[in-house]
Every structure is written in structure tokens, then in C-alpha cells.
Design a protein around this motif. Structure first.
Motif, PDB file in Angstrom:
ATOM      1  N   CYS A  20       3.663  13.468   8.011  1.00 45.88           N
ATOM      2  CA  CYS A  20       4.043  12.833   9.269  1.00 45.88           C
ATOM      3  C   CYS A  20       4.493  13.915  10.243  1.00 45.88           C
ATOM      4  O   CYS A  20       4.560  15.090   9.893  1.00 45.88           O
ATOM      5  CB  CYS A  20       5.177  11.853   9.026  1.00 45.88           C
ATOM      6  SG  CYS A  20       4.703  10.530   7.907  1.00 45.88           S
ATOM      7  N   ASP A  32      -6.191   5.315   0.417  1.00 42.65           N
ATOM      8  CA  ASP A  32      -4.771   5.030   0.661  1.00 42.65           C
ATOM      9  C   ASP A  32      -3.912   6.205   0.175  1.00 42.65           C
ATOM     10  O   ASP A  32      -3.147   6.085  -0.776  1.00 42.65           O
ATOM     11  CB  ASP A  32      -4.410   3.740  -0.093  1.00 42.65           C
ATOM     12  CG  ASP A  32      -2.996   3.271   0.205  1.00 42.65           C
ATOM     13  OD1 ASP A  32      -2.452   3.625   1.269  1.00 42.65           O
ATOM     14  OD2 ASP A  32      -2.446   2.523  -0.628  1.00 42.65           O
ATOM     15  N   VAL A  61      -7.871   4.742  11.583  1.00 44.33           N
ATOM     16  CA  VAL A  61      -8.885   4.637  10.529  1.00 44.33           C
ATOM     17  C   VAL A  61      -8.354   3.663   9.482  1.00 44.33           C
ATOM     18  O   VAL A  61      -7.232   3.830   8.986  1.00 44.33           O
ATOM     19  CB  VAL A  61      -9.189   6.004   9.866  1.00 44.33           C
ATOM     20  CG1 VAL A  61     -10.389   5.861   8.930  1.00 44.33           C
ATOM     21  CG2 VAL A  61      -9.458   7.072  10.909  1.00 44.33           C
ATOM     22  N   LEU A  62      -9.148   2.658   9.158  1.00 40.69           N
ATOM     23  CA  LEU A  62      -8.689   1.547   8.320  1.00 40.69           C
ATOM     24  C   LEU A  62      -8.455   1.961   6.866  1.00 40.69           C
ATOM     25  O   LEU A  62      -9.269   2.661   6.268  1.00 40.69           O
ATOM     26  CB  LEU A  62      -9.739   0.427   8.394  1.00 40.69           C
ATOM     27  CG  LEU A  62      -9.445  -0.900   7.703  1.00 40.69           C
ATOM     28  CD1 LEU A  62      -8.144  -1.521   8.199  1.00 40.69           C
ATOM     29  CD2 LEU A  62     -10.614  -1.864   7.946  1.00 40.69           C
ATOM     30  N   ASN A  63      -7.333   1.500   6.309  1.00 36.67           N
ATOM     31  CA  ASN A  63      -6.928   1.774   4.931  1.00 36.67           C
ATOM     32  C   ASN A  63      -7.701   0.864   3.969  1.00 36.67           C
ATOM     33  O   ASN A  63      -7.621  -0.348   4.030  1.00 36.67           O
ATOM     34  CB  ASN A  63      -5.414   1.500   4.838  1.00 36.67           C
ATOM     35  CG  ASN A  63      -4.825   1.783   3.470  1.00 36.67           C
ATOM     36  OD1 ASN A  63      -5.533   1.855   2.474  1.00 36.67           O
ATOM     37  ND2 ASN A  63      -3.513   1.954   3.441  1.00 36.67           N
ATOM     38  N   THR A  95       0.854  -1.188   0.000  1.00 39.19           N
ATOM     39  CA  THR A  95       0.000   0.000   0.000  1.00 39.19           C
ATOM     40  C   THR A  95       0.889   1.237   0.000  1.00 39.19           C
ATOM     41  O   THR A  95       2.094   1.145   0.251  1.00 39.19           O
ATOM     42  CB  THR A  95      -0.864   0.037   1.270  1.00 39.19           C
ATOM     43  OG1 THR A  95       0.016  -0.082   2.394  1.00 39.19           O
ATOM     44  CG2 THR A  95      -1.858  -1.106   1.302  1.00 39.19           C
ATOM     45  N   ALA A  96       0.292   2.399  -0.249  1.00 43.37           N
ATOM     46  CA  ALA A  96       1.055   3.645  -0.182  1.00 43.37           C
ATOM     47  C   ALA A  96       1.221   4.075   1.277  1.00 43.37           C
ATOM     48  O   ALA A  96       2.225   4.685   1.643  1.00 43.37           O
ATOM     49  CB  ALA A  96       0.352   4.733  -0.991  1.00 43.37           C
ATOM     50  N   THR A  97       0.213   3.754   2.100  1.00 45.18           N
ATOM     51  CA  THR A  97       0.246   4.222   3.487  1.00 45.18           C
ATOM     52  C   THR A  97       0.048   3.061   4.455  1.00 45.18           C
ATOM     53  O   THR A  97      -0.259   1.945   4.066  1.00 45.18           O
ATOM     54  CB  THR A  97      -0.851   5.280   3.745  1.00 45.18           C
ATOM     55  OG1 THR A  97      -2.138   4.645   3.632  1.00 45.18           O
ATOM     56  CG2 THR A  97      -0.774   6.425   2.738  1.00 45.18           C
ATOM     57  N   LYS A  98       0.218   3.381   5.736  1.00 45.04           N
ATOM     58  CA  LYS A  98       0.091   2.371   6.779  1.00 45.04           C
ATOM     59  C   LYS A  98      -1.363   1.913   6.946  1.00 45.04           C
ATOM     60  O   LYS A  98      -2.278   2.433   6.304  1.00 45.04           O
ATOM     61  CB  LYS A  98       0.651   2.917   8.095  1.00 45.04           C
ATOM     62  CG  LYS A  98       2.173   3.152   8.052  1.00 45.04           C
ATOM     63  CD  LYS A  98       2.720   3.540   9.419  1.00 45.04           C
ATOM     64  CE  LYS A  98       4.217   3.767   9.354  1.00 45.04           C
ATOM     65  NZ  LYS A  98       4.785   4.092  10.702  1.00 45.04           N
ATOM     66  N   LEU A  99      -1.553   0.936   7.836  1.00 43.95           N
ATOM     67  CA  LEU A  99      -2.882   0.326   7.971  1.00 43.95           C
ATOM     68  C   LEU A  99      -3.914   1.274   8.585  1.00 43.95           C
ATOM     69  O   LEU A  99      -5.061   1.307   8.165  1.00 43.95           O
ATOM     70  CB  LEU A  99      -2.764  -0.951   8.819  1.00 43.95           C
ATOM     71  CG  LEU A  99      -4.005  -1.825   8.972  1.00 43.95           C
ATOM     72  CD1 LEU A  99      -4.613  -2.208   7.639  1.00 43.95           C
ATOM     73  CD2 LEU A  99      -3.668  -3.091   9.770  1.00 43.95           C
ATOM     74  N   PHE A 100      -3.484   2.051   9.591  1.00 42.76           N
ATOM     75  CA  PHE A 100      -4.467   2.869  10.320  1.00 42.76           C
ATOM     76  C   PHE A 100      -4.160   4.361  10.309  1.00 42.76           C
ATOM     77  O   PHE A 100      -4.801   5.129  11.009  1.00 42.76           O
ATOM     78  CB  PHE A 100      -4.560   2.382  11.771  1.00 42.76           C
ATOM     79  CG  PHE A 100      -5.063   0.966  11.891  1.00 42.76           C
ATOM     80  CD1 PHE A 100      -6.319   0.605  11.421  1.00 42.76           C
ATOM     81  CD2 PHE A 100      -4.267  -0.016  12.460  1.00 42.76           C
ATOM     82  CE1 PHE A 100      -6.785  -0.695  11.528  1.00 42.76           C
ATOM     83  CE2 PHE A 100      -4.717  -1.324  12.575  1.00 42.76           C
ATOM     84  CZ  PHE A 100      -5.983  -1.662  12.097  1.00 42.76           C
ATOM     85  N   CYS A 101      -3.131   4.775   9.555  1.00 44.11           N
ATOM     86  CA  CYS A 101      -2.819   6.210   9.462  1.00 44.11           C
ATOM     87  C   CYS A 101      -2.215   6.506   8.095  1.00 44.11           C
ATOM     88  O   CYS A 101      -1.898   5.586   7.342  1.00 44.11           O
ATOM     89  CB  CYS A 101      -1.858   6.631  10.582  1.00 44.11           C
ATOM     90  SG  CYS A 101      -0.258   5.803  10.537  1.00 44.11           S
ATOM     91  N   GLY A 102      -2.047   7.791   7.778  1.00 46.81           N
ATOM     92  CA  GLY A 102      -1.597   8.192   6.448  1.00 46.81           C
ATOM     93  C   GLY A 102      -0.090   8.263   6.299  1.00 46.81           C
ATOM     94  O   GLY A 102       0.412   8.821   5.322  1.00 46.81           O
ATOM     95  N   CYS A 103       0.678   7.702   7.248  1.00 46.43           N
ATOM     96  CA  CYS A 103       2.142   7.704   7.106  1.00 46.43           C
ATOM     97  C   CYS A 103       2.541   6.783   5.953  1.00 46.43           C
ATOM     98  O   CYS A 103       1.928   5.733   5.777  1.00 46.43           O
ATOM     99  CB  CYS A 103       2.806   7.210   8.386  1.00 46.43           C
ATOM    100  SG  CYS A 103       2.636   8.345   9.760  1.00 46.43           S
ATOM    101  N   PRO A 104       3.588   7.174   5.199  1.00 42.54           N
ATOM    102  CA  PRO A 104       4.011   6.321   4.081  1.00 42.54           C
ATOM    103  C   PRO A 104       4.437   4.927   4.544  1.00 42.54           C
ATOM    104  O   PRO A 104       5.085   4.786   5.579  1.00 42.54           O
ATOM    105  CB  PRO A 104       5.206   7.071   3.483  1.00 42.54           C
ATOM    106  CG  PRO A 104       5.007   8.486   3.901  1.00 42.54           C
ATOM    107  CD  PRO A 104       4.346   8.428   5.251  1.00 42.54           C
ATOM    108  N   ASN A 135       8.629   8.261   9.155  1.00 44.72           N
ATOM    109  CA  ASN A 135       7.246   7.947   8.782  1.00 44.72           C
ATOM    110  C   ASN A 135       6.427   7.613  10.033  1.00 44.72           C
ATOM    111  O   ASN A 135       5.958   6.496  10.189  1.00 44.72           O
ATOM    112  CB  ASN A 135       7.225   6.775   7.791  1.00 44.72           C
ATOM    113  CG  ASN A 135       8.000   7.085   6.529  1.00 44.72           C
ATOM    114  OD1 ASN A 135       8.030   8.231   6.067  1.00 44.72           O
ATOM    115  ND2 ASN A 135       8.667   6.087   5.979  1.00 44.72           N
ATOM    116  N   VAL A 136       6.299   8.588  10.896  1.00 42.20           N
ATOM    117  CA  VAL A 136       5.559   8.351  12.133  1.00 42.20           C
ATOM    118  C   VAL A 136       4.603   9.507  12.427  1.00 42.20           C
ATOM    119  O   VAL A 136       4.827  10.637  11.996  1.00 42.20           O
ATOM    120  CB  VAL A 136       6.506   8.153  13.343  1.00 42.20           C
ATOM    121  CG1 VAL A 136       7.321   6.880  13.179  1.00 42.20           C
ATOM    122  CG2 VAL A 136       7.414   9.354  13.550  1.00 42.20           C
TER     123      VAL A 136
END
Lengths: 482, 100
Positions: free
Chosen positions: B72, B67, A57-59, A24-33, A43-44
């Protein structure tokens, strides 16, 4: 491990848990790469650092990829929920991992090995990855380290954990399973399949039982295998260890064991009194995940061609069994398009398959890279088929085409492989016959062993450039007076 | 009615949650938790065979986001909150066992 080593007395029962990082482009529950190899801790955000008040929030794309994996494994997609798996460890700053517990998104299923054997799939669920700890001092070993450093870039990266049934019966079969699963994960676009970067991580449950018995013995979970090779070694070691314990009248303790690659052995990771109790409970910050029938149907319809089907296609074209070794090699290496190109050019697909599985597979770079063109490859196969190149010449030309590219005519010319005309070959055969009258007499009288003698002479006289099958035919015809 | 939770259960759960409870606290929480669990037991008197389990109190499902990357935190700001930092990573004391 095969049971032969123990005189047929024991057999190994293996189940595998494969963790796959989703592309994916981002993490499972946030928009970090979701990105491998970045500077530490760039990326935190409050969610993946577990800061108070943050909410997951689910990706959507992670769910899409999980559904694709499930569809490829013939699983049933179902309405599912998330749980918190509670434990205190510095790789998870929240002190819990969000995972799926009793109701996973994908339930049941099976995977078909190249041999045709089906391995049952228990579940394929979504969870988040943990941060990366590096142990400083003590040679990087956890127990001797002075302290550790943590990078949370990986914390919260989406994973799917695929749990197999205990249907696998040898280290070799375990490797086949992982290779097949890897092929499926790459084909569905769910993963890059890079074991060396940790995109694919394998834990295995191993137990042994008397051969022919149906019991499920006490199992040990083995962790920390970083390659297919170490997976095979770890299973072989662990099965032998358990057989030794049981053959000696002892009992195998259910525990988690750590594979030590340099020592080539597994060792117990923790004492029994520390048995983990994760206090799973439903994650209150996430609601039910219930993919619509439309979504699931669309995923299934767009799944693309999976390795098992590709093997069937290659096997059909080359007229060999789908379970044969060259077929699985060619599909695993993604070379099946070359077989199709040979078919398209009306070249011998069986010969094409052999050349791909042997010469081409052997010459590929570590990254699987090559410069071989499909049409050029098909032309080479045709040239060999027509006898314009001997097999030895075709193999040499092919190796260069794989490494450098180019067409077969040009490469063969560069190597001085002129097609030896029928007339020229006939002249060479005549020369060696005339030069060895005694041997010819014996061959003419019916001693077929002498054919090899003359073929050897022809080979020497032409520097290996002759079509030896054609030479044999000429010898036979000369004897028959034709 | 038999007690729904023992003092040993409470001590076990407290240890898992890394809570250091005194003997008095153990007694107190055992009584309080037993009362809470006793309340939940009332449900056992009902016929709930046809009631699906409640996953969440809100009547919502499929709350999803696209997605798409979002900014960050600034790393210096993040690491400033850490007790110790080395090589841009959180430096933590010696760990005694492998990850579970």
C-alpha cells in the motif's frame, strides 16, 4: 409484526437488502489488504483513494465467492457488467461507487427458511464498500457533529448485496431470513458473518397493506440496524407507524428512514427535493464479467453442505420434523456433529438433540465456544438413557462438560452422582411406603394422585439423585403385588 | 424535430455534477448537447433488434487478478496530501446528510 396487534386489519410486507463483506485477502479492485481493525488509512493505494490515472482490476476470488453465494441461493449466474453509481459523499473518494446495476452476476433464486417457507431472491450483485466516517462532537450524531474523520481502509472492500423479494411478512421472519442467510454465507466461506463488525449489514423495505390484499403499498427503506434485535424492533416500529398514518387517512411517503436505536424509532433521513439521481453509467475501466460454464459448475460441485440440508440430516437422525425449533437451533449453533456422534455411538439421537438445543445451547459462551467432546457427549446421552444418571444429573454433568470439558463418568463422580443401583432405589421406595401407611392405603385402593406424593418423598430422601421414572415403576409394581 | 434536451435538464445534470453554470453556459451547453443527442438519434433509424448491447468497445472479458496483497502507500505520504488530518484520518468539514 403480526397483524393481531391491529385486529387483523393490516399486514406487513418486508423485503431485505443484505450487504455482505467478502472474506478475500485483498480489496475488490486493488491489492490492498481487506482487513478489519487495522490502524486507520494503512490499507490504501491510488485505486481505492480514487487518485487520477489509477485503474481498477477485478479480484478473481471476489467473483468466486459471489458465485458461491449465488449457487447457494439457487440463482442464475450470468454474464454481467459494472456501473458507476455517482454521488458526492466523503466516504467514497472517487465520488462514485463501482456496483452492478441492470445486469448483476446472480439473478433470481430463493432461500428456504427453517420453517420450510421459501423467500424469493431478486439478485445478488458485486459492489465495493465505502470508507468509514466518524462524526466528532454532538454525541456522534451526524446533524450535530462539528466535523468528521474518514478512514479509507474499508473503501473498496468487496461486497455482495443480496436483495430479497418482498416475501417476508413479520419482524420475526425477517430475523429468521437474516440468520439463515448468515448461515449460508458462513457455510460457503464467503463471509465471517459478524454483524457486530459490520461484515453483514441489513437494510429493509417495509410497507403495510390491508390484510388479505395483494397490493404493494408505498414502502420506506430503513437503514442503520446493527443487530438482529434492532432489525426486529425497527420493523415493528415502522410497520406500526405506517398503519397509524394510513388508518388516519394519510399516505405513506416513499423515503429512506434512519433507525435510532436509543430512541427506538425511525426518522426521515432527507427531504424529498433531495431525491437521489445516481446517473448510473457503465464503468468504462472494467470489461464484461462472464464466468465460464466450467467455473460455475465447479463452484456448484464444491458448495458443501448448506444449513437446510444439515437440518434435514439432523431431523432424520432424531426422527423429528426438519422445521422443529431444536433442529434449527442445533444447526444454527453448528452442533449437528454432536447429533451425528450420538447416532454413531447408537445413543438416543432424539435425547441428544434435546440436550443440545436446551442445555448445551444455553451454556455456550458469547462466541459460541465450548469444551464439549463429541464422543464424551454421546457417552453421557447413553448413561442417561440407561438410567445411570437421572435427567437432572445428566443436565448438571453436561453443563460442566460444556464449560470445562472432561468425560461424563469423571464429572459425574466429581459431583457425587453415583449411579443408584436398582436395589438401593428399591430400598428407598420401601422405606417411604412403610413410613406412610395411610397414603399407601389410598394409593393401593386406586388413588393414583398419591403416586406424586411418594415420588416427592423418594426425591427428598435421595437428594434428587434417584431415577424418578424407575421409582414410579417400582411403586406400580409393588401395588400390583409383583 | 423536438428538442432532445431542455435547459432545465442541463441545469439539473449540472447541479448533480456540482457544476456552477452561468446563464450563457447553460444556453451554449443545451445547444451543444442537443446536437450530440441528435446525432445519437440517427441510430434510431436503423434496425438493431439483433445487435446485442455493447458493454465495452474492447473485445475483452474476464480481466481478473489473483487475490494477492500488494504494498500500500505510505500513510504519512497519503495524509500529507490531505488538507486536514486528525488521529491519522482525513478531517473533513461538517457533513449535512447521511450517506445515500
Amino acid at each position: 409484526m403480526s397483524s393481531e396487534a391491529w385486529g387483523e386489519a393490516w399486514e406487513t410486507v418486508i423485503g431485505l437488502e443484505v450487504h455482505c463483506e467478502l472474506r478475500t485477502a485483498t480489496k475488490l479492485f486493488c491489492g490492498c489488504p481487506n482487513s478489519f481493525g487495522d490502524e486507520p488509512n494503512v490499507n490504501v493505494c491510488p485505486v481505492c483513494l480514487g487518485l487520477p490515472g489509477s485503474l481498477p482490476v477485478l479480484n478473481k476470488q471476489a467473483v468466486e465467492l459471489a458465485l458461491r453465494i449465488g449457487a447457494a441461493l439457487h440463482s442464475r449466474a450470468q454474464s454481467s457488467i459494472f456501473h458507476r453509481k455517482n454521488y458526492f459523499y466523503p466516504d467514497m473518494p472517487k465520488d462514485y461507487q463501482i456496483s452492478q446495476y441492470d445486469v448483476p452476476i446472480n439473478a433470481g433464486g430463493w432461500l428456504e427458511l427453517p420453517s420450510g417457507k421459501q423467500v424469493g431472491i431478486v439478485r445478488a450483485h458485486i459492489e465495493e464498500d465505502t470508507g468509514k466516517t466518524t462524526h466528532i462532537g454532538g454525541g456522534g450524531r451526524i446533524h450535530e457533529a462539528g466535523y468528521s474523520l474518514v478512514d479509507y481502509n474499508r473503501a473498496g472492500v468487496p461486497l455482495v448485496e443480496i436483495v430479497s423479494a418482498p416475501d417476508i411478512s413479520s419482524a420475526e421472519e425477517a430475523r429468521e431470513y437474516v440468520e439463515e442467510l448468515r448461515g449460508i454465507l458462513v457455510a460457503t466461506g464467503a463471509s465471517d458473518g459478524k454483524m457486530e463488525e459490520g461484515s453483514l449489514r441489513v437494510d429493509c423495505n417495509v410497507s403495510v397493506r390491508p390484510a388479505g390484499s395483494e397490493e404493494l403499498g408505498t414502502r420506506c427503506e430503513i437503514k442503520n440496524m446493527n443487530s438482529l434485535r434492532s432489525l426486529g424492533r425497527a420493523i415493528a416500529y415502522e410497520a406500526a407507524r405506517q398503519v397509524e398514518v394510513r388508518a388516519g387517512g394519510g399516505e405513506v411517503q416513499q423515503e429512506t428512514r434512519h433507525w435510532d436505536e436509543s430512541e427506538g424509532r425511525t426518522h426521515s433521513m432527507r427531504s424529498k427535493e433531495e431525491a437521489f439521481d445516481y446517473r448510473y453509467f457503465p464503468e468504462p475501466d472494467l470489461v464484461t464479467l462472464s464466468p465460464s460454464e466450467d467455473w460455475v459448475a465447479t463452484v456448484r460441485a464444491n458448495l458443501g453442505v448448506l444449513p437446510a440440508e444439515r437440518r434435514r440430516r439432523v431431523a432424520k437422525a432424531a426422527r423429528v420434523p426438519a422445521s422443529s425449533e431444536p433442529v434449527s437451533t442445533v444447526v444454527r449453533l453448528g452442533l449437528d456433529g454432536f447429533v451425528a456422534a450420538a447416532v454413531e455411538a447408537e445413543a438416543d439421537a432424539g435425547l441428544a438433540l434435546r440436550r443440545l438445543a436446551n442445555e448445551v445451547a444455553g451454556e455456550l459462551g458469547d462466541d459460541g465456544g465450548h469444551h464439549l467432546g463429541r464422543e464424551e457427549f454421546a457417552r453421557l446421552v447413553s448413561m442417561e438413557e440407561r438410567g445411570e444418571l437421572t435427567s437432572a444429573q445428566a443436565r448438571s454433568v453436561l453443563k460442566i462438560m460444556v464449560a470445562e470439558g472432561g468425560g461424563p463418568e469423571e464429572v459425574a463422580g466429581r459431583l457425587g452422582f453415583e449411579a443408584m443401583g436398582a436395589g438401593a432405589l428399591e430400598a428407598v421406595v420401601e422405606d417411604v411406603v412403610v413410613a406412610n401407611p395411610r397414603e399407601w392405603g389410598r394409593y393401593a385402593a386406586g388413588d393414583d394422585k398419591l403416586a406424586g406424593f411418594f415420588i416427592g418423598k423418594v426425591k427428598a430422601a435421595t437428594g434428587g439423585n434417584a431415577d424418578l421414572r424407575a421409582a414410579s415403576e417400582l411403586l406400580r409394581r409393588r401395588r400390583a403385588g409383583q | 424535430m423536438a428538442p432532445t434536451i431542455s435547459k432545465q435538464d442541463v441545469a439539473h445534470v449540472a447541479r448533480l455534477a456540482r457544476l456552477a453554470l452561468s446563464e450563457e453556459e447553460l444556453e451554449l451547453y443545451t445547444t451543444q448537447l442537443a446536437s450530440v443527442l441528435g446525432h445519437a438519434r440517427d441510430i434510431e433509424a436503423l434496425d438493431i433488434a439483433d445487435v446485442p448491447p455493447t458493454a465495452h468497445p474492447f473485445p475483452l472479458s474476464n480481466v481478473l487478478r489473483e487475490d494477492e496483497p500488494r504494498p500500500c502507500l505510505d500513510r504519512d505520504e497519503v495524509l500529507a496530501a490531505a488538507p486536514e488530518v486528525e488521529s491519522a484520518r482525513f478531517r473533513i468539514p461538517r457533513i449535512l446528510s447521511e450517506a445515500p
